[in-house]
Design a protein around this motif. Sequence first.
Motif, short mmCIF file in Angstrom:
data_model
loop_
_atom_site.label_atom_id
_atom_site.label_comp_id
_atom_site.label_asym_id
_atom_site.label_seq_id
_atom_site.Cartn_x
_atom_site.Cartn_y
_atom_site.Cartn_z
N LEU A 222 0.81 -1.22 0.00
CA LEU A 222 0.00 0.00 0.00
C LEU A 222 0.84 1.27 0.00
N ASP A 223 1.97 1.25 0.70
CA ASP A 223 2.82 2.45 0.78
C ASP A 223 4.24 2.01 1.16
N SER A 224 4.96 1.47 0.18
CA SER A 224 6.30 0.96 0.45
C SER A 224 7.26 2.06 0.89
N ALA A 225 7.07 3.26 0.37
CA ALA A 225 7.97 4.37 0.74
C ALA A 225 7.87 4.69 2.22
N GLY A 226 6.68 4.56 2.80
CA GLY A 226 6.48 4.92 4.20
C GLY A 226 6.65 3.77 5.16
N LEU A 227 6.99 2.58 4.65
CA LEU A 227 7.09 1.40 5.51
C LEU A 227 8.15 1.58 6.59
N LEU A 228 7.74 1.36 7.84
CA LEU A 228 8.62 1.44 9.02
C LEU A 228 9.15 2.83 9.31
N GLN A 229 8.60 3.84 8.65
CA GLN A 229 9.06 5.21 8.94
C GLN A 229 8.46 5.70 10.25
N GLN A 230 9.33 6.25 11.08
CA GLN A 230 8.94 6.65 12.43
C GLN A 230 8.35 8.06 12.44
N SER A 231 7.31 8.24 13.22
CA SER A 231 6.73 9.56 13.51
C SER A 231 6.58 9.68 15.02
N ILE A 232 6.81 10.87 15.52
CA ILE A 232 6.77 11.10 16.98
C ILE A 232 5.81 12.25 17.27
N CYS A 233 4.90 12.04 18.19
CA CYS A 233 3.96 13.09 18.57
C CYS A 233 3.55 12.91 20.05
N TYR A 234 2.73 13.83 20.53
CA TYR A 234 2.38 13.85 21.95
C TYR A 234 0.87 14.01 22.12
N ASP A 235 0.36 13.32 23.13
CA ASP A 235 -1.00 13.58 23.60
C ASP A 235 -0.86 14.52 24.80
N ILE B 76 -5.26 1.18 18.30
CA ILE B 76 -4.82 2.46 17.74
C ILE B 76 -5.09 2.42 16.24
N VAL B 77 -5.74 3.45 15.74
CA VAL B 77 -6.05 3.56 14.31
C VAL B 77 -5.21 4.71 13.73
N VAL B 78 -4.48 4.40 12.66
CA VAL B 78 -3.59 5.39 12.04
C VAL B 78 -4.05 5.64 10.61
N TYR B 79 -4.26 6.93 10.30
CA TYR B 79 -4.59 7.34 8.94
C TYR B 79 -3.32 7.92 8.29
N LYS B 80 -3.06 7.46 7.08
CA LYS B 80 -1.87 7.96 6.37
C LYS B 80 -2.11 7.85 4.87
N LYS B 81 -1.94 8.96 4.16
CA LYS B 81 -2.06 8.94 2.71
C LYS B 81 -0.78 8.37 2.10
N PRO B 82 -0.91 7.50 1.11
CA PRO B 82 0.30 6.99 0.45
C PRO B 82 1.12 8.13 -0.15
N ASP B 83 2.42 8.02 -0.02
CA ASP B 83 3.31 9.09 -0.48
C ASP B 83 4.45 8.47 -1.28
N PRO B 84 4.19 8.05 -2.55
CA PRO B 84 5.24 7.40 -3.34
C PRO B 84 6.42 8.30 -3.66
N HIS B 85 6.23 9.62 -3.56
CA HIS B 85 7.31 10.57 -3.88
C HIS B 85 8.03 11.06 -2.62
N LEU B 86 7.85 10.35 -1.52
CA LEU B 86 8.44 10.77 -0.25
C LEU B 86 9.94 10.97 -0.36
N TRP B 87 10.63 10.06 -1.04
CA TRP B 87 12.10 10.10 -1.07
C TRP B 87 12.65 10.89 -2.24
N GLU B 88 11.76 11.53 -2.99
CA GLU B 88 12.21 12.46 -4.02
C GLU B 88 12.43 13.85 -3.44
N ARG B 89 11.98 14.04 -2.20
CA ARG B 89 12.22 15.30 -1.50
C ARG B 89 13.38 15.13 -0.53
N SER B 90 13.78 16.21 0.09
CA SER B 90 14.85 16.12 1.09
C SER B 90 14.37 15.27 2.26
N PRO B 91 15.27 14.49 2.88
CA PRO B 91 14.86 13.61 3.97
C PRO B 91 14.28 14.39 5.14
#
Length: 509
Positions: free
Chosen positions: A344-357, A462-477
Amino acid sequence: MKGNQKDSSEKPGMLSVTRPGPKLMVWLICFIVFTYIIYMLKLVSTSRSCDDSITFTTLSANVSSSSALPSRRRESEEEEKVDTVDEPTDLNHVVFGIAASSKLWKQRKEYIKIWYKPKHMRGYVWLDKEVKRNSSSNEEDDDEDLLPPVKISGGTASFPYTNKQGQRSALRISRIVSEMLRLGLKNVRWFVMGDDDTVFVTDNLIRVLRKYDHEQMYYIGSLSESHLQNIFFSYGMAYGGGGFAISYPLAKALSKMQDRCIQRYPALYGSDDRMQACMAELGVPLTKELGFHQYDVYGSLFGLLAAHPVTPFVSVHHLDVVEPIFPNTTRVRALKKLTVPMKLDSAGLLQQSICYDKHKSWTVSVSWGYAVQIFRGIFSPREMEMPSRTFLNWYKRADYTAYAFNTRPVSRQPCQKPFVYYMSTTRFDKQLNTTVSEYTRHRVSHPSCKWKMTNPAEINTIVVYKKPDPHLWERSPRRNCCRVLQTKRNNTLWINVGVCREGEVTEVK
């Protein structure tokens, strides 16, 4: 005398006329004849040059007309070549070389089936010898449709090997790239090496290779997680289990000198260091890509996978050594489970995001497609992006200083033990145009905590919504941002993950 004088003075007004002499007449005739001869010679030469020019013109016309078709063909071939060069690198430009052992083939071929797609990829499994087939088994016939063709490596008896701790198979494995080059395959840009217990995320592999000019010499891979391994072998060596890529021009140069090269290094241990030794002789350094994972560790990979660096996840290795990446299942089934979000979104696989409640004073870490962690209290991103030491070093007596990267200890504080939620389902919602992944709490005992704050144990899903982003790695990391969504359902946490908005920072105000 008087008579003579009278005659001479009879007509005083008239001139005397004399006849030309015979010599003058001869010279006049010669001059006329000579002039005529020169004129005739000039006329003849002029006519010949005209005939020659006509002949040359006719010949040129014939040559140009006869060469018109090949020239058009050359032009079309050049145009086709330009189109091919300009075409982005894809899987059809890659040939995989998989180093395998006949002793472990029956078990390890299951890992190859997870990622290799015969209709869309090219590659070969290189064995030390033929594997005996069971003629009564239909399973082996089915395997041929799911696996790369099998080839037997060439003999290495003529090459010296003096390392007492290693095995001679290192010699044949080090020559796989050269053997594949000699197969004469067309339209090849990259040769990619891996082991039979390596699993590739091929979409991310292509994303990495597209960054580099395949017409130049490139040696792309990554190091070991073990600092001691890198010292014993080399910090400039790509570890073959994690996989490495060699561009076609480099493979061509390597094949011309490799047999001479490995003759000079009989004392080296494995195939990887022999390959790097030849690269050193060619003067080509290692181009490091952190997404190739050797995983020279024991135990659980959870800490490494839950805090993956900001780079495409390309490969995973040593699957027989580490625990299954998902609990309560087999290694193969766990990896197959990971392929669902991968599609579904190979570019975003295992990519970490950090946030706070902020309302509950929780720190949330999302490893998309794999797991979510909830921590009591506020932890800085600097701390959260370091892998927790859920694993052991390749040298079991070594401590945490023997890793080639920063790590953090598993907290002994009862209240800071994370609540872990593993991915259970992932799907694509067409109406929302986004992926919806659910993570279920891993039921393990937690020590009692006396902190006066909301207990994460109340959250079951936990339910996570994420739009696929195939061009993720075409931008700066940049790490994705996540936002905790407030809902009335107390036992479910809703999170949105995506590209960071303008001015968005991972902080607690």
